[in-house]
Design a protein around this motif. Structure first.
Motif, PDB file in Angstrom:
ATOM      1  N   LYS A 180      -0.529  -8.148  -8.763  1.00  0.00           N
ATOM      2  CA  LYS A 180       0.674  -7.924  -9.751  1.00  0.00           C
ATOM      3  C   LYS A 180       0.565  -6.872 -10.930  1.00  0.00           C
ATOM      4  O   LYS A 180       1.461  -6.465 -10.760  1.00  0.00           O
ATOM      5  N   THR A 181      -0.174  -5.817  -9.686  1.00  0.00           N
ATOM      6  CA  THR A 181      -0.491  -4.416 -10.719  1.00  0.00           C
ATOM      7  C   THR A 181       0.787  -3.675  -9.400  1.00  0.00           C
ATOM      8  O   THR A 181       1.303  -2.963 -10.011  1.00  0.00           O
ATOM      9  N   ARG A 182       1.122  -3.958  -8.682  1.00  0.00           N
ATOM     10  CA  ARG A 182       2.122  -3.356  -7.839  1.00  0.00           C
ATOM     11  C   ARG A 182       3.154  -4.060  -7.429  1.00  0.00           C
ATOM     12  O   ARG A 182       3.907  -3.265  -6.761  1.00  0.00           O
ATOM     13  N   PHE A 183       3.346  -5.155  -7.225  1.00  0.00           N
ATOM     14  CA  PHE A 183       4.078  -6.619  -7.022  1.00  0.00           C
ATOM     15  C   PHE A 183       4.360  -7.765  -7.657  1.00  0.00           C
ATOM     16  O   PHE A 183       3.822  -8.587  -7.695  1.00  0.00           O
ATOM     17  N   LEU A 184       5.255  -7.654  -8.374  1.00  0.00           N
ATOM     18  CA  LEU A 184       5.484  -8.855  -9.167  1.00  0.00           C
ATOM     19  C   LEU A 184       6.344  -9.656  -8.905  1.00  0.00           C
ATOM     20  O   LEU A 184       7.264  -9.216  -8.460  1.00  0.00           O
ATOM     21  N   THR A 185       6.386 -11.358  -8.612  1.00  0.00           N
ATOM     22  CA  THR A 185       7.851 -12.084  -8.098  1.00  0.00           C
ATOM     23  C   THR A 185       7.939 -12.743  -9.012  1.00  0.00           C
ATOM     24  O   THR A 185       7.013 -13.462  -9.882  1.00  0.00           O
ATOM     25  N   TYR A 186       9.006 -13.329  -9.379  1.00  0.00           N
ATOM     26  CA  TYR A 186      10.319 -14.629 -10.448  1.00  0.00           C
ATOM     27  C   TYR A 186      10.823 -14.628  -9.527  1.00  0.00           C
ATOM     28  O   TYR A 186      11.318 -14.733  -8.930  1.00  0.00           O
ATOM     29  N   VAL A 187      11.155 -16.241  -9.851  1.00  0.00           N
ATOM     30  CA  VAL A 187      11.818 -16.686  -9.188  1.00  0.00           C
ATOM     31  C   VAL A 187      12.789 -17.500 -10.748  1.00  0.00           C
ATOM     32  O   VAL A 187      12.291 -17.876 -11.468  1.00  0.00           O
ATOM     33  N   VAL A 188      14.309 -17.116 -10.929  1.00  0.00           N
ATOM     34  CA  VAL A 188      15.123 -18.040 -12.227  1.00  0.00           C
ATOM     35  C   VAL A 188      15.705 -18.733 -11.549  1.00  0.00           C
ATOM     36  O   VAL A 188      16.816 -18.967 -10.177  1.00  0.00           O
ATOM     37  N   ALA A 189      15.659 -20.469 -12.126  1.00  0.00           N
ATOM     38  CA  ALA A 189      16.928 -21.787 -11.132  1.00  0.00           C
ATOM     39  C   ALA A 189      17.953 -20.586 -12.154  1.00  0.00           C
ATOM     40  O   ALA A 189      17.726 -21.965 -13.329  1.00  0.00           O
ATOM     41  N   ALA A 190      18.421 -20.522 -12.193  1.00  0.00           N
ATOM     42  CA  ALA A 190      20.324 -20.770 -12.742  1.00  0.00           C
ATOM     43  C   ALA A 190      20.730 -21.908 -12.157  1.00  0.00           C
ATOM     44  O   ALA A 190      21.115 -22.838 -11.249  1.00  0.00           O
ATOM     45  N   GLY A 191      21.488 -22.988 -13.397  1.00  0.00           N
ATOM     46  CA  GLY A 191      22.051 -23.789 -13.023  1.00  0.00           C
ATOM     47  C   GLY A 191      23.673 -23.891 -12.367  1.00  0.00           C
ATOM     48  O   GLY A 191      23.719 -24.208 -11.995  1.00  0.00           O
ATOM     49  N   ALA A 213       0.797  -0.937   0.458  1.00  0.00           N
ATOM     50  CA  ALA A 213       0.263  -0.370  -0.234  1.00  0.00           C
ATOM     51  C   ALA A 213       0.870   1.096  -0.070  1.00  0.00           C
ATOM     52  O   ALA A 213       0.256   2.500  -0.693  1.00  0.00           O
ATOM     53  N   ASN A 214       1.875   0.989   0.448  1.00  0.00           N
ATOM     54  CA  ASN A 214       3.395   2.213   0.523  1.00  0.00           C
ATOM     55  C   ASN A 214       4.019   2.127  -0.888  1.00  0.00           C
ATOM     56  O   ASN A 214       4.777   3.163  -0.675  1.00  0.00           O
ATOM     57  N   PHE A 215       3.779   1.860  -1.790  1.00  0.00           N
ATOM     58  CA  PHE A 215       4.658   1.210  -3.032  1.00  0.00           C
ATOM     59  C   PHE A 215       4.269   2.361  -3.426  1.00  0.00           C
ATOM     60  O   PHE A 215       3.637   3.746  -3.725  1.00  0.00           O
ATOM     61  N   LYS A 216       5.025   3.676  -4.361  1.00  0.00           N
ATOM     62  CA  LYS A 216       4.782   4.670  -4.953  1.00  0.00           C
ATOM     63  C   LYS A 216       5.353   4.407  -6.190  1.00  0.00           C
ATOM     64  O   LYS A 216       4.628   4.794  -7.542  1.00  0.00           O
ATOM     65  N   THR A 217       5.794   3.616  -6.581  1.00  0.00           N
ATOM     66  CA  THR A 217       5.381   2.644  -8.019  1.00  0.00           C
ATOM     67  C   THR A 217       5.749   1.386  -8.016  1.00  0.00           C
ATOM     68  O   THR A 217       6.438   0.731  -6.237  1.00  0.00           O
ATOM     69  N   PRO A 218       5.481   0.609  -8.662  1.00  0.00           N
ATOM     70  CA  PRO A 218       5.299  -0.911  -8.859  1.00  0.00           C
ATOM     71  C   PRO A 218       6.597  -1.335  -8.788  1.00  0.00           C
ATOM     72  O   PRO A 218       8.216  -1.104  -8.905  1.00  0.00           O
ATOM     73  N   LYS A 219       6.917  -2.774  -7.995  1.00  0.00           N
ATOM     74  CA  LYS A 219       8.361  -3.335  -7.805  1.00  0.00           C
ATOM     75  C   LYS A 219       7.901  -5.005  -7.589  1.00  0.00           C
ATOM     76  O   LYS A 219       7.311  -5.147  -8.173  1.00  0.00           O
ATOM     77  N   THR A 220       9.174  -5.026  -8.443  1.00  0.00           N
ATOM     78  CA  THR A 220       9.470  -6.401  -9.813  1.00  0.00           C
ATOM     79  C   THR A 220      10.343  -6.617  -8.374  1.00  0.00           C
ATOM     80  O   THR A 220      11.856  -6.849  -8.208  1.00  0.00           O
ATOM     81  N   PHE A 221       9.896  -7.879  -8.090  1.00  0.00           N
ATOM     82  CA  PHE A 221      10.919  -9.106  -6.697  1.00  0.00           C
ATOM     83  C   PHE A 221      11.533 -10.495  -7.596  1.00  0.00           C
ATOM     84  O   PHE A 221      10.677 -10.926  -8.167  1.00  0.00           O
ATOM     85  N   ILE A 222      12.789 -10.510  -7.514  1.00  0.00           N
ATOM     86  CA  ILE A 222      13.717 -11.687  -8.652  1.00  0.00           C
ATOM     87  C   ILE A 222      14.693 -12.799  -7.957  1.00  0.00           C
ATOM     88  O   ILE A 222      15.503 -11.904  -7.661  1.00  0.00           O
ATOM     89  N   CYS A 223      14.108 -13.444  -7.671  1.00  0.00           N
ATOM     90  CA  CYS A 223      14.692 -15.099  -6.515  1.00  0.00           C
ATOM     91  C   CYS A 223      15.153 -15.231  -7.755  1.00  0.00           C
ATOM     92  O   CYS A 223      14.606 -16.169  -8.746  1.00  0.00           O
ATOM     93  N   LEU A 224      16.816 -15.271  -7.291  1.00  0.00           N
ATOM     94  CA  LEU A 224      17.869 -15.854  -8.067  1.00  0.00           C
ATOM     95  C   LEU A 224      18.087 -16.940  -7.277  1.00  0.00           C
ATOM     96  O   LEU A 224      18.804 -17.577  -6.126  1.00  0.00           O
TER      97      LEU A 224
END
Length: 138
Positions: free
Chosen positions: A121-132, A54-65
């Motif tokens: 999803k309009t304010r907080f997108l998350t992804y997981v990247v499974a790196a070899g 609720a306090n985000f000024k802009t949307p955020k994307t969180f990528i977990c490696l």
């Protein structure tokens, strides 16, 4: 700063300091492949950000490696035709992945990161990247 695409590498003394730094970022890349403490810290960071949506000024994307070891005990997909090689995994396969026993905490963090990204999803997108095999940067 390791490369031109990275504007800042954040190291924080505590969770509050980390949250303040992360709130200034639009894209967060969190690497949990280094050590067990980073696995726990990633979950703390992602949860803390989620609580602040609720306090985000802009949307955020969180990528977990993460590590491909969270997939290593997963049975391969059957080939469409008998003589073809095994089929590669697809995004739909992530629900049935089976980790190596030493990577159960990583898969639990992956699941939570994905779950937190589904609430708004309009304010907080998350992804997981499974790196070899991540390398370089040192």
């Amino acid at each position: 700063v390791p490369c031109a695409a990275v504007s800042e590498v954040v190291t924080a003394a505590n969770a509050d300091e980390m949250l303040l730094a992360l709130m200034q970022c639009d894209i967060i890349v969190y690497d949990i492949t280094g050590d067990e403490q980073q696995v726990e810290n990633c979950l703390i960071a992602c949860n803390a950000l989620h609580e602040q949506i609720a306090n985000f000024k802009t949307p955020k994307t969180f990528i977990c490696l993460s590590s491909v070891m969270t997939w290593c005990k997963t049975k391969p997909n059957e080939p469409a035709i008998e003589d073809e090689p095994e089929q590669p995994f697809t995004e739909e396969d992530y629900r049935r992945r089976k980790p190596h026993p030493n990577f159960k905490s990583e898969i639990n963090v992956e699941k939570q990161v994905i779950k937190l990204g589904k609430t708004d999803k309009t304010r907080f997108l998350t992804y997981v990247v499974a790196a070899g095999l991540p390398y370089g940067g040192k």
